[in-house]
Design a protein around this motif. Structure first.
Motif, PDB file in Angstrom:
ATOM      1  N   SER A 366       0.822  -1.226   0.000  1.00  0.00           N
ATOM      2  CA  SER A 366       0.000   0.000   0.000  1.00  0.00           C
ATOM      3  C   SER A 366       0.846   1.262   0.000  1.00  0.00           C
ATOM      4  N   SER A 367       2.158   1.112   0.173  1.00  0.00           N
ATOM      5  CA  SER A 367       3.024   2.303   0.153  1.00  0.00           C
ATOM      6  C   SER A 367       3.501   2.632  -1.256  1.00  0.00           C
ATOM      7  N   LEU A 368       2.961   1.966  -2.255  1.00  0.00           N
ATOM      8  CA  LEU A 368       3.409   2.135  -3.633  1.00  0.00           C
ATOM      9  C   LEU A 368       3.412   3.616  -4.038  1.00  0.00           C
ATOM     10  N   MET A 369       4.567   4.089  -4.464  1.00  0.00           N
ATOM     11  CA  MET A 369       4.703   5.434  -5.035  1.00  0.00           C
ATOM     12  C   MET A 369       5.053   5.271  -6.502  1.00  0.00           C
ATOM     13  N   VAL A 370       4.207   5.814  -7.389  1.00  0.00           N
ATOM     14  CA  VAL A 370       4.378   5.594  -8.823  1.00  0.00           C
ATOM     15  C   VAL A 370       4.662   6.916  -9.529  1.00  0.00           C
ATOM     16  N   ARG A 371       5.254   6.803 -10.677  1.00  0.00           N
ATOM     17  CA  ARG A 371       5.390   7.972 -11.546  1.00  0.00           C
ATOM     18  C   ARG A 371       4.015   8.310 -12.115  1.00  0.00           C
ATOM     19  N   ALA A 372       3.724   9.583 -12.261  1.00  0.00           N
ATOM     20  CA  ALA A 372       2.395  10.019 -12.692  1.00  0.00           C
ATOM     21  C   ALA A 372       2.044   9.484 -14.076  1.00  0.00           C
ATOM     22  N   GLU A 373       3.058   9.209 -14.915  1.00  0.00           N
ATOM     23  CA  GLU A 373       2.736   8.745 -16.263  1.00  0.00           C
ATOM     24  C   GLU A 373       2.104   7.363 -16.280  1.00  0.00           C
ATOM     25  N   LEU A 374       2.236   6.611 -15.187  1.00  0.00           N
ATOM     26  CA  LEU A 374       1.570   5.312 -15.141  1.00  0.00           C
ATOM     27  C   LEU A 374       0.054   5.470 -15.209  1.00  0.00           C
ATOM     28  N   ARG A 375      -0.434   6.607 -14.793  1.00  0.00           N
ATOM     29  CA  ARG A 375      -1.869   6.871 -14.885  1.00  0.00           C
ATOM     30  C   ARG A 375      -2.338   6.816 -16.326  1.00  0.00           C
ATOM     31  N   GLU A 376      -1.442   7.190 -17.258  1.00  0.00           N
ATOM     32  CA  GLU A 376      -1.808   7.191 -18.671  1.00  0.00           C
ATOM     33  C   GLU A 376      -1.545   5.843 -19.335  1.00  0.00           C
ATOM     34  N   THR A 377      -0.586   5.077 -18.808  1.00  0.00           N
ATOM     35  CA  THR A 377      -0.236   3.808 -19.463  1.00  0.00           C
ATOM     36  C   THR A 377      -0.954   2.610 -18.843  1.00  0.00           C
ATOM     37  N   LEU A 378      -0.933   2.526 -17.519  1.00  0.00           N
ATOM     38  CA  LEU A 378      -1.573   1.393 -16.847  1.00  0.00           C
ATOM     39  C   LEU A 378      -2.947   1.751 -16.277  1.00  0.00           C
ATOM     40  N   GLY A 379      -3.212   3.035 -16.125  1.00  0.00           N
ATOM     41  CA  GLY A 379      -4.528   3.447 -15.654  1.00  0.00           C
ATOM     42  C   GLY A 379      -4.651   3.424 -14.142  1.00  0.00           C
ATOM     43  N   TYR A 380      -5.829   3.030 -13.662  1.00  0.00           N
ATOM     44  CA  TYR A 380      -6.222   3.230 -12.277  1.00  0.00           C
ATOM     45  C   TYR A 380      -6.264   1.916 -11.503  1.00  0.00           C
ATOM     46  N   ARG A 453      -2.286 -12.706 -20.189  1.00  0.00           N
ATOM     47  CA  ARG A 453      -2.923 -12.632 -21.513  1.00  0.00           C
ATOM     48  C   ARG A 453      -2.682 -11.294 -22.187  1.00  0.00           C
ATOM     49  N   ALA A 454      -2.537 -10.249 -21.378  1.00  0.00           N
ATOM     50  CA  ALA A 454      -2.379  -8.904 -21.938  1.00  0.00           C
ATOM     51  C   ALA A 454      -1.008  -8.706 -22.590  1.00  0.00           C
ATOM     52  N   HIS A 455       0.038  -9.275 -21.993  1.00  0.00           N
ATOM     53  CA  HIS A 455       1.397  -9.254 -22.525  1.00  0.00           C
ATOM     54  C   HIS A 455       2.061  -7.879 -22.438  1.00  0.00           C
ATOM     55  N   ASN A 459      -2.076  -3.131 -23.148  1.00  0.00           N
ATOM     56  CA  ASN A 459      -3.243  -3.995 -22.967  1.00  0.00           C
ATOM     57  C   ASN A 459      -3.633  -4.171 -21.504  1.00  0.00           C
ATOM     58  N   MET A 460      -2.879  -3.553 -20.605  1.00  0.00           N
ATOM     59  CA  MET A 460      -3.185  -3.659 -19.176  1.00  0.00           C
ATOM     60  C   MET A 460      -3.800  -2.376 -18.622  1.00  0.00           C
ATOM     61  N   TYR A 461      -4.209  -1.494 -19.498  1.00  0.00           N
ATOM     62  CA  TYR A 461      -4.795  -0.234 -19.034  1.00  0.00           C
ATOM     63  C   TYR A 461      -6.144  -0.505 -18.360  1.00  0.00           C
ATOM     64  N   MET A 462      -6.325   0.059 -17.166  1.00  0.00           N
ATOM     65  CA  MET A 462      -7.568  -0.065 -16.410  1.00  0.00           C
ATOM     66  C   MET A 462      -8.212   1.314 -16.312  1.00  0.00           C
ATOM     67  N   CYS A 464     -10.724   4.381 -15.144  1.00  0.00           N
ATOM     68  CA  CYS A 464     -11.199   4.775 -13.813  1.00  0.00           C
ATOM     69  C   CYS A 464     -12.518   4.083 -13.501  1.00  0.00           C
ATOM     70  N   ILE A 465     -13.429   4.068 -14.465  1.00  0.00           N
ATOM     71  CA  ILE A 465     -14.687   3.326 -14.339  1.00  0.00           C
ATOM     72  C   ILE A 465     -14.865   2.540 -15.634  1.00  0.00           C
ATOM     73  N   PRO A 466     -14.519   1.267 -15.646  1.00  0.00           N
ATOM     74  CA  PRO A 466     -14.566   0.508 -16.901  1.00  0.00           C
ATOM     75  C   PRO A 466     -15.991   0.219 -17.343  1.00  0.00           C
ATOM     76  N   GLY A 467     -16.217   0.263 -18.666  1.00  0.00           N
ATOM     77  CA  GLY A 467     -17.518  -0.137 -19.191  1.00  0.00           C
ATOM     78  C   GLY A 467     -17.743  -1.623 -19.012  1.00  0.00           C
ATOM     79  N   GLN A 468     -16.659  -2.386 -19.052  1.00  0.00           N
ATOM     80  CA  GLN A 468     -16.694  -3.820 -18.771  1.00  0.00           C
ATOM     81  C   GLN A 468     -15.354  -4.195 -18.154  1.00  0.00           C
ATOM     82  N   ARG A 469     -15.410  -5.007 -17.126  1.00  0.00           N
ATOM     83  CA  ARG A 469     -14.183  -5.412 -16.457  1.00  0.00           C
ATOM     84  C   ARG A 469     -13.305  -6.215 -17.421  1.00  0.00           C
ATOM     85  N   PRO A 470     -11.963  -6.108 -17.282  1.00  0.00           N
ATOM     86  CA  PRO A 470     -11.088  -6.927 -18.138  1.00  0.00           C
ATOM     87  C   PRO A 470     -11.064  -8.393 -17.719  1.00  0.00           C
TER      88      PRO A 470
END
Length: 931
Positions: A366-380, A453-455, A459-462, A464-470
């Motif tokens: 829970s202490s994960l500190m990420v670079r802000a650009e992960l918000r654009e690549t991996l999402g939420y 499966r995403a590789h 393909n791992m972008y999540m 904020c509110i998905p229309g359908q879960r991956p």
């Protein structure tokens, strides 16, 4: 002279089979395992056998407490020292989690009483747990003693400073004294010390404090901004402490985002008050409660920082936590994120890690500190109730590799997590224990599958509110978002014919490797015709439906077979099916059906064939179907073959109710008056027969008194196994006198050797000028392959032109034993005994365990091949030394070599020995074929 088990100080602790399988250098050197262990291995710290308590500890937490706990308690009181010690460690953790502190303390004391356990459990966990339990049981001197022993062994680790603080608190020391331990926790690591503030109100947790000096680094506006997200729901009690810790952070460019998730207490008012005092704090309220991870996502979307971190509303962070984590991201641009370590405590700073592992201080996902650009690549973060922080952590690793995240100040707590009984981690449905079995485990399995499966990161972008879960998640932790598409995994997981617990128990390799049963079945288990549950046969269904080897049988059934009314447990009619229905069918239960045929399968063929000759109508019940040729052979001599998956007997675990019910149904279906069980390792048929008033006959083909591995697998000593077997079965067929002697009930036992193929008696015996010496076996360590190679080396050293042939499948053990002597050749598996024996002039029986009969020995004798066997188990009862072969001291390759050299030197005696061997085999064959 080879050592016997009785010469060892702990005879039950040594397993020569396991020893050879575990230590490749011993196998490769061809050294006798007893000699190596007693003369070298034990002093090197090698184990003489597997530590059963470790395996039991593993399954204890995975839903098998009813099986594992009693066996651990037995080992605690009656096992050899190292088993007692490890059982003490396992039970101490288990009893503590169950709230049985006295039992837990007693167990951990057993660990500390046996130094053998410390050779296996090589971390501070048992010492820290010992301190905690001693204090809980008001034995302060023992706590101090255990702590001192831990420091002596591991040095002054930070965890032992926490243990010292606990001991000081138990002595009644004040907060000033306790603060000394907190100071010593950090100073040796050049990290700012913390103390307990006596002038503040609240619990000790709420008085944790660090006093950072003025910032002396670069100007704040030149540094990356760190945004810290605090989701809070009814957290008024802990929020002031959490915010105080963050406001005291040394990093000057800081943004604190409090997302109030529809609290009904004073959380929002507290947040707004502190925001009025500190412009770095922003408050975002949710109108309604949405959940911790949606609240994090709200903050994530609003964060303006270059680095973004999360902080729980009931935790407290060391003043340098954010700085230390950010420094690594600044210094190493290739990093995507950092995490730090923490310790879980109660309000009085007592240690509350729910299950003791190696330490109290451990990685804080829970202490994960990420670079802000992960918000654009991996999402939420994923929108679930629990474990989404762990999913995000592994999503980063899956996308960017194992070096994408750095652990900062490992082993040093940069935050203190407050344990609250009402938290989701402590509630039964979502308790942390479900990471081993339950919703957390199921969720992470599905998440890992999505990552695989995403590789790629794209393909791992999540959203904020998905229309359908991956991917699909358990309903208990979902938040109502549309589930992802149904996969093969989802379909099998929902099938009532797939029983994950049964799959684990019937496949110990899956259980001990902690593999997901459904995924294992999909990724290879189905291809091996492993059965998914007690009421579905993969091999039987594959045969009945004509599926190719790439098909997944249960998946085919759920997608096609169920609607077509296909049978999950198909029945195959045999050649005797048309015999009068008035003639009762005798059920014959097999205990194995391997890919290749060895003694177990051939012994069953012999039993069924004799029944058919006597005019009976045998119905064979196979526990699995992996060899279609074997099925065809059985169908030629039986009325039918049923395939009913079964698990081997385990003394502490009753047979599967579904299996017992199914067998009772078979007894009624065929009107059976008696059943035959071709082994002592199945108990479900005996329980079912007793319930139906049907007589049971067990063909005992094992020697538990001389088989350590078998006793371990069945979970009891030899006398206990004998007592239970005598209670469960009505009559017995023993394959040899040693087996009958072990049973010790002559009035209920007949001795009937295994029969062999009649054509062996006419197999020509024409020794070549260069003798061929063969080991015909499954080619695993327990069959003596290391000794076979040792004999070959001894003969080669004598310069004699004798060939040594390994006849059997290619195995990993054979591979690990390379390089072989030049006089050894691999001849592969032979489909029939005649094909195997045609390649041999002399046959060796040099198993590292006690064979209960020695089928290969009798087959060799029937074919007129002299046999050289070890003086172990039943083979010496078959071979007349000096007449039909030689019996030599067990585990003595030199004696085997001497016997072979004697046979070569006196070639004129070979024909006499051949005839004598055939005569002896003929007598045994006649005894075997008696009614």
């Amino acid at each position: 002279m080879p050592h016997s088990p009785q010469e060892l100080s702990e005879p039950d602790n040594f397993d020569p089979i396991w020893y050879l399988q575990t230590y490749a250098d011993v196998r490769a050197a061809g050294i006798d395992p007893w000699d190596h262990y007693t003369q070298v291995g034990r002093s090197e710290g090698r184990h003489g056998g597997p530590v059963q308590a470790r395996e039991l500890d593993h399954i204890l937490w995975r839903g098998y407490a009813d099986t594992a706990a009693p066996e651990l308690r037995r080992l605690l009181h009656k096992g050899p020292p190292r088993e007692q010690a490890v059982a003490g460690w396992a039970l101490a953790r288990w009893e503590k989690e169950q709230g049985n502190l006295t039992a837990a303390f007693d167990a951990i004391q057993v660990f500390h009483a046996h130094p053998e356990g410390m050779q296996i459990i090589r971390h501070p966990g048992p010492y820290l747990l010992g301190v905690q339990l001693a204090l809980a049981c008001e034995d302060q001197p023992e706590a101090e003693k255990i702590r001192s022993a831990g420091i002596e062994r591991f040095g002054p680790l930070p965890d032992f400073e926490l243990a010292g603080m606990l001991c000081a608190g138990a002595r009644g020391q004040d907060d000033w004294e306790l603060s000394h331990y907190l100071i010593r926790l950090y100073v040796p690591h050049n990290v700012m010390p913390i103390t307990l503030r006596p002038d503040w109100d609240g619990s000790r947790f709420d008085r944790l404090d660090g006093q950072p000096g003025p910032w002396l680094g670069a100007p704040a506006d030149t540094l990356p901004r760190i945004s810290v997200i605090i989701p809070v729901f009814n957290g008024a009690r802990g929020l002031p402490t959490a915010l105080r810790g963050l406001r005291a952070q040394t990093w000057p460019n800081l943004e604190i985002i409090v997302v109030d998730d529809g609290s009904t207490d004073d959380s929002l008012a507290i947040a707004r008050q502190q925001a009025d005092e500190d412009p770095r704090i922003r408050v975002i309220p949710h109108e309604q409660n949405q959940g911790a991870y949606p609240a994090r996502n709200t903050g994530f979307a609003e964060a303006r920082g270059d680095f973004i971190a999360v902080h729980d509303a009931d935790d407290w962070s060391h003043p340098q936590k954010l700085e230390l984590q950010a420094r690594h991201l600044i210094d190493q641009p290739e990093l995507k994120a950092t995490v730090s370590h923490w310790v879980r405590v109660g309000n009085d700073l007592d240690m509350t890690r729910w299950r003791m592992e190696e330490a109290w201080i451990y990685r804080n996902v829970s202490s994960l500190m990420v670079r802000a650009e992960l918000r654009e690549t991996l999402g939420y973060w994923d929108r679930v109730r629990v474990n989404a922080d762990t999913e995000y952590y592994y999503r980063i690793l899956a996308a960017y590799g194992p070096d994408a995240i750095r652990e900062v100040c490992a082993g040093l707590p940069l935050s203190f997590g407050r344990t609250e009984t009402q938290s989701l981690t402590m509630q039964s449905a979502t308790h942390l224990r479900t990471q081993f079995k339950g919703v957390r485990r199921d969720y992470m399995e599905a998440a890992h599958d999505w990552h695989a499966r995403a590789h790629t990161a794209e393909n791992m972008y999540m959203p904020c509110i998905p229309g359908q879960r991956p991917f699909r998640v358990p309903e208990a932790i979902g938040l109502g978002d549309p589930q992802g598409p149904t996969s093969a995994y989802d379909l099998l997981s929902a099938s009532e014919l797939f029983d994950p617990d049964w799959y684990r128990l019937s496949n110990p390799d899956v259980l001990l490797a902690d593999l997901n049963p459904v995924r294992h079945y999909l990724n290879g288990g189905a291809g091996e015709n492993r059965d998914p549950g007690p009421l579905f046969s993969s091999g039987g269904y594959r045969r009945a439906q004509g599926l190719d080897e790439d098909a997944i049988p249960l998946l085919h059934y759920e997608e096609n077979g169920r609607a077509a009314a296909a049978k999950p447990l198909p029945v195959f009619l045999g050649a005797l099916a048309d015999i009068s229905a008035d003639l009762p069918r005798t059920l014959v239960f097999a205990h194995t059906s391997g890919k290749t045929l060895f003694g177990a399968e051939r012994s069953l063929l012999g039993v069924v064939e004799r029944m058919a000759r006597r005019g009976q109508c045998p119905v064979v019940v196979l526990p699995t179907l992996r060899n279609m040729g074997y099925l065809d052979q059985l169908l030629e001599i039986s009325a039918a073959v049923e395939v009913l998956p079964q698990i081997w007997w385990r003394v502490s675990c009753p047979p599967q109710p579904e299996t017992v019910t199914a067998i009772r149904g078979l007894i009624r279906k065929y009107g059976s008056k008696e059943i035959h069980v071709n082994t002592m390792v199945l108990d479900a048929p005996l329980v079912a027969a007793r319930a139906e008033g049907c007589e049971s006959i067990v063909h005992v083909r094992e020697l538990p008194a001389q088989d350590v591995a078998l006793r371990r697998n069945l979970g009891a000593d030899a006398e206990t196994l004998r007592r239970i077997l005598l209670e469960q079965a009505d009559r017995f067929v023993a394959t040899s006198q040693p087996v009958a002697d072990w049973l010790g009930c002559p009035d209920r036992t007949v001795i009937r050797p295994n029969s062999v193929d009649e054509d062996l008696f006419s197999l020509p015996f024409q020794p070549e000028q260069c003798l061929n010496v063969a080991l015909i076996s499954s080619n695993i360590a327990k069959k003596g392959v290391a000794d076979f190679l040792a004999v070959a080396r001894l003969i080669a050293a004598e310069g004699r032109p004798i060939r040594f042939r390994l006849i059997g499948p290619n195995t990993q053990d054979l591979h690990l034993l390379r390089p072989w002597p030049d006089n050894v050749e691999f001849r592969d598996y032979a489909a029939t005994p005649a094909e195997a024996l045609a390649q041999a002039d002399i046959v060796l029986s040099i198993s590292k365990f006690a064979e209960s009969f020695g089928r290969t020995v009798m087959e060799a004798m029937a074919a007129g091949r002299p046999v050289v066997c070890y003086d172990r188990g039943a083979p010496p009862f078959l071979v007349e030394s000096g007449v039909s072969g030689f019996v030599v001291p067990k585990d003595d390759p030199q004696s085997v070599a001497n016997a072979i050299l004697a046979l070569e030197a006196a070639r004129g005696q070979l024909l006499h020995m051949s005839n004598a061997a055939r005569q002896c085999a003929r007598l045994l064959q006649e005894q075997a074929m008696q009614a």
